[in-house]
Scaffold this motif. Structure first.
Motif, PDB file in Angstrom:
ATOM      1  N   MET A   1     -56.410  13.781  67.890  1.00 17.47           N
ATOM      2  CA  MET A   1     -55.744  12.735  67.168  1.00 17.47           C
ATOM      3  C   MET A   1     -56.808  11.744  66.701  1.00 17.47           C
ATOM      4  O   MET A   1     -57.686  11.370  67.443  1.00 17.47           O
ATOM      5  N   GLY A   2     -56.706  11.303  65.447  1.00 15.55           N
ATOM      6  CA  GLY A   2     -57.683  10.384  64.883  1.00 15.55           C
ATOM      7  C   GLY A   2     -57.460   8.961  65.373  1.00 15.55           C
ATOM      8  O   GLY A   2     -56.510   8.669  66.084  1.00 15.55           O
ATOM      9  N   GLN A   3     -58.350   8.092  64.935  1.00 17.74           N
ATOM     10  CA  GLN A   3     -58.245   6.687  65.305  1.00 17.74           C
ATOM     11  C   GLN A   3     -56.972   6.042  64.770  1.00 17.74           C
ATOM     12  O   GLN A   3     -56.425   5.158  65.362  1.00 17.74           O
ATOM     13  N   ARG A   4     -56.528   6.478  63.576  1.00 21.78           N
ATOM     14  CA  ARG A   4     -55.356   5.862  62.953  1.00 21.78           C
ATOM     15  C   ARG A   4     -54.297   6.922  62.721  1.00 21.78           C
ATOM     16  O   ARG A   4     -54.592   8.014  62.308  1.00 21.78           O
ATOM     17  N   ASP A   5     -53.073   6.553  63.004  1.00 23.54           N
ATOM     18  CA  ASP A   5     -51.935   7.390  62.662  1.00 23.54           C
ATOM     19  C   ASP A   5     -50.696   6.522  62.649  1.00 23.54           C
ATOM     20  O   ASP A   5     -50.776   5.316  62.869  1.00 23.54           O
ATOM     21  N   HIS A   6     -49.549   7.112  62.376  1.00 22.10           N
ATOM     22  CA  HIS A   6     -48.284   6.366  62.342  1.00 22.10           C
ATOM     23  C   HIS A   6     -48.365   5.146  61.426  1.00 22.10           C
ATOM     24  O   HIS A   6     -48.043   4.029  61.822  1.00 22.10           O
ATOM     25  N   GLY A   7     -48.821   5.364  60.177  1.00 16.19           N
ATOM     26  CA  GLY A   7     -48.841   4.263  59.226  1.00 16.19           C
ATOM     27  C   GLY A   7     -49.868   3.191  59.558  1.00 16.19           C
ATOM     28  O   GLY A   7     -49.689   2.033  59.228  1.00 16.19           O
ATOM     29  N   GLY A   8     -50.952   3.547  60.219  1.00 12.46           N
ATOM     30  CA  GLY A   8     -51.999   2.579  60.501  1.00 12.46           C
ATOM     31  C   GLY A   8     -51.750   1.745  61.742  1.00 12.46           C
ATOM     32  O   GLY A   8     -52.345   0.688  61.891  1.00 12.46           O
ATOM     33  N   THR A   9     -50.888   2.194  62.642  1.00 12.54           N
ATOM     34  CA  THR A   9     -50.584   1.397  63.830  1.00 12.54           C
ATOM     35  C   THR A   9     -51.550   1.708  64.964  1.00 12.54           C
ATOM     36  O   THR A   9     -51.157   2.091  66.040  1.00 12.54           O
ATOM     37  N   GLU A  10     -52.831   1.531  64.697  1.00 16.02           N
ATOM     38  CA  GLU A  10     -53.841   1.686  65.728  1.00 16.02           C
ATOM     39  C   GLU A  10     -53.702   0.517  66.701  1.00 16.02           C
ATOM     40  O   GLU A  10     -53.515  -0.626  66.285  1.00 16.02           O
ATOM     41  N   LEU A  11     -53.770   0.800  67.979  1.00 16.15           N
ATOM     42  CA  LEU A  11     -53.553  -0.228  68.994  1.00 16.15           C
ATOM     43  C   LEU A  11     -54.466  -1.435  68.805  1.00 16.15           C
ATOM     44  O   LEU A  11     -54.011  -2.576  68.879  1.00 16.15           O
ATOM     45  N   ALA A  12     -55.743  -1.218  68.549  1.00 16.10           N
ATOM     46  CA  ALA A  12     -56.664  -2.349  68.391  1.00 16.10           C
ATOM     47  C   ALA A  12     -56.245  -3.234  67.225  1.00 16.10           C
ATOM     48  O   ALA A  12     -56.299  -4.465  67.322  1.00 16.10           O
ATOM     49  N   ALA A  13     -55.822  -2.641  66.118  1.00 17.54           N
ATOM     50  CA  ALA A  13     -55.384  -3.423  64.955  1.00 17.54           C
ATOM     51  C   ALA A  13     -54.111  -4.196  65.275  1.00 17.54           C
ATOM     52  O   ALA A  13     -53.958  -5.357  64.873  1.00 17.54           O
TER      53      ALA A  13
ATOM     54  N   ARG B   1     -49.433  -6.457  57.772  1.00 21.38           N
ATOM     55  CA  ARG B   1     -49.032  -5.261  57.027  1.00 21.38           C
ATOM     56  C   ARG B   1     -49.979  -4.094  57.316  1.00 21.38           C
ATOM     57  O   ARG B   1     -49.545  -2.985  57.605  1.00 21.38           O
ATOM     58  N   GLU B   2     -51.284  -4.352  57.259  1.00 23.77           N
ATOM     59  CA  GLU B   2     -52.267  -3.295  57.473  1.00 23.77           C
ATOM     60  C   GLU B   2     -52.248  -2.772  58.908  1.00 23.77           C
ATOM     61  O   GLU B   2     -52.611  -1.621  59.148  1.00 23.77           O
ATOM     62  N   ALA B   3     -51.837  -3.590  59.848  1.00 17.81           N
ATOM     63  CA  ALA B   3     -51.714  -3.146  61.243  1.00 17.81           C
ATOM     64  C   ALA B   3     -50.441  -2.325  61.454  1.00 17.81           C
ATOM     65  O   ALA B   3     -50.246  -1.753  62.521  1.00 17.81           O
ATOM     66  N   GLY B   4     -49.574  -2.293  60.439  1.00 20.74           N
ATOM     67  CA  GLY B   4     -48.334  -1.532  60.553  1.00 20.74           C
ATOM     68  C   GLY B   4     -47.224  -2.285  61.247  1.00 20.74           C
ATOM     69  O   GLY B   4     -46.240  -1.695  61.682  1.00 20.74           O
ATOM     70  N   ILE B   5     -47.351  -3.603  61.343  1.00 19.19           N
ATOM     71  CA  ILE B   5     -46.372  -4.411  62.063  1.00 19.19           C
ATOM     72  C   ILE B   5     -45.220  -4.826  61.159  1.00 19.19           C
ATOM     73  O   ILE B   5     -44.092  -4.965  61.610  1.00 19.19           O
ATOM     74  N   THR B   6     -45.506  -5.028  59.877  1.00 22.16           N
ATOM     75  CA  THR B   6     -44.470  -5.492  58.962  1.00 22.16           C
ATOM     76  C   THR B   6     -44.289  -4.528  57.794  1.00 22.16           C
ATOM     77  O   THR B   6     -45.159  -3.708  57.503  1.00 22.16           O
ATOM     78  N   GLU B   7     -43.139  -4.684  57.154  1.00 23.10           N
ATOM     79  CA  GLU B   7     -42.905  -4.009  55.884  1.00 23.10           C
ATOM     80  C   GLU B   7     -42.367  -5.055  54.921  1.00 23.10           C
ATOM     81  O   GLU B   7     -41.819  -6.079  55.341  1.00 23.10           O
ATOM     82  N   THR B   8     -42.553  -4.808  53.650  1.00 24.92           N
ATOM     83  CA  THR B   8     -42.183  -5.777  52.625  1.00 24.92           C
ATOM     84  C   THR B   8     -41.159  -5.167  51.690  1.00 24.92           C
ATOM     85  O   THR B   8     -41.264  -4.001  51.322  1.00 24.92           O
TER      86      THR B   8
ATOM     87  N   ARG C   1     -41.476  -3.930  61.658  1.00 27.61           N
ATOM     88  CA  ARG C   1     -41.249  -2.491  61.765  1.00 27.61           C
ATOM     89  C   ARG C   1     -41.009  -2.208  63.257  1.00 27.61           C
ATOM     90  O   ARG C   1     -41.719  -1.467  63.906  1.00 27.61           O
ATOM     91  N   ARG C   2     -39.988  -2.853  63.778  1.00 22.00           N
ATOM     92  CA  ARG C   2     -39.733  -2.856  65.211  1.00 22.00           C
ATOM     93  C   ARG C   2     -39.534  -1.448  65.790  1.00 22.00           C
ATOM     94  O   ARG C   2     -40.123  -1.106  66.814  1.00 22.00           O
ATOM     95  N   ALA C   3     -38.715  -0.634  65.153  1.00 17.22           N
ATOM     96  CA  ALA C   3     -38.457   0.712  65.683  1.00 17.22           C
ATOM     97  C   ALA C   3     -39.747   1.523  65.738  1.00 17.22           C
ATOM     98  O   ALA C   3     -40.009   2.218  66.731  1.00 17.22           O
ATOM     99  N   ASP C   4     -40.565   1.430  64.705  1.00 21.51           N
ATOM    100  CA  ASP C   4     -41.841   2.162  64.684  1.00 21.51           C
ATOM    101  C   ASP C   4     -42.770   1.662  65.782  1.00 21.51           C
ATOM    102  O   ASP C   4     -43.405   2.454  66.479  1.00 21.51           O
TER     103      ASP C   4
END
Length: 107
Positions: free
Chosen positions: A1-13, A58-65, A77-80
């Protein structure tokens, strides 16, 4: 698994995005209200700085617009996030397991 997946929801970000007081206030507002305008009332933050905070979320995958006419409305993006990092958002927001607010004494 790469550093980023699931729409950019990397834990560090995600942790970086959640670690700023202004971004945390924006997240709390979305959690309570469902959505937030890109320039919410009550925040004394320059527009350019606020724009940067929204970009980080947005880039961390926390929000959507979504667009509503000329307005842009942001939501969590609570469910994600809950699927990817179970319990993280609830812990950051101080919520109990039922997604409700905990009482001041932690019950």
């Amino acid at each position: 698994m790469g550093q980023r997946d699931h729409g950019g929801t990397e834990l560090a970000a995600v942790l970086h995005a959640l670690g700023d007081p202004v971004r945390l206030a924006l997240i709390r507002r979305m959690a309570e209200d469902g959505e937030s305008a890109c320039s919410p009332d009550g925040l004394d933050v320059p527009r350019s700085t606020l724009s940067n905070h929204w970009r980080i979320l947005r880039e961390a995958g926390i929000t959507e617009t979504r667009r509503a006419g000329k307005a842009r409305l942001m939501s969590l993006r609570r469910a994600d996030l809950d699927a990817r990092f179970p319990g993280l958002l609830a812990a950051v927001l101080g919520e109990d397991g039922r997604r409700g607010r905990s009482t001041p004494d932690g019950r």
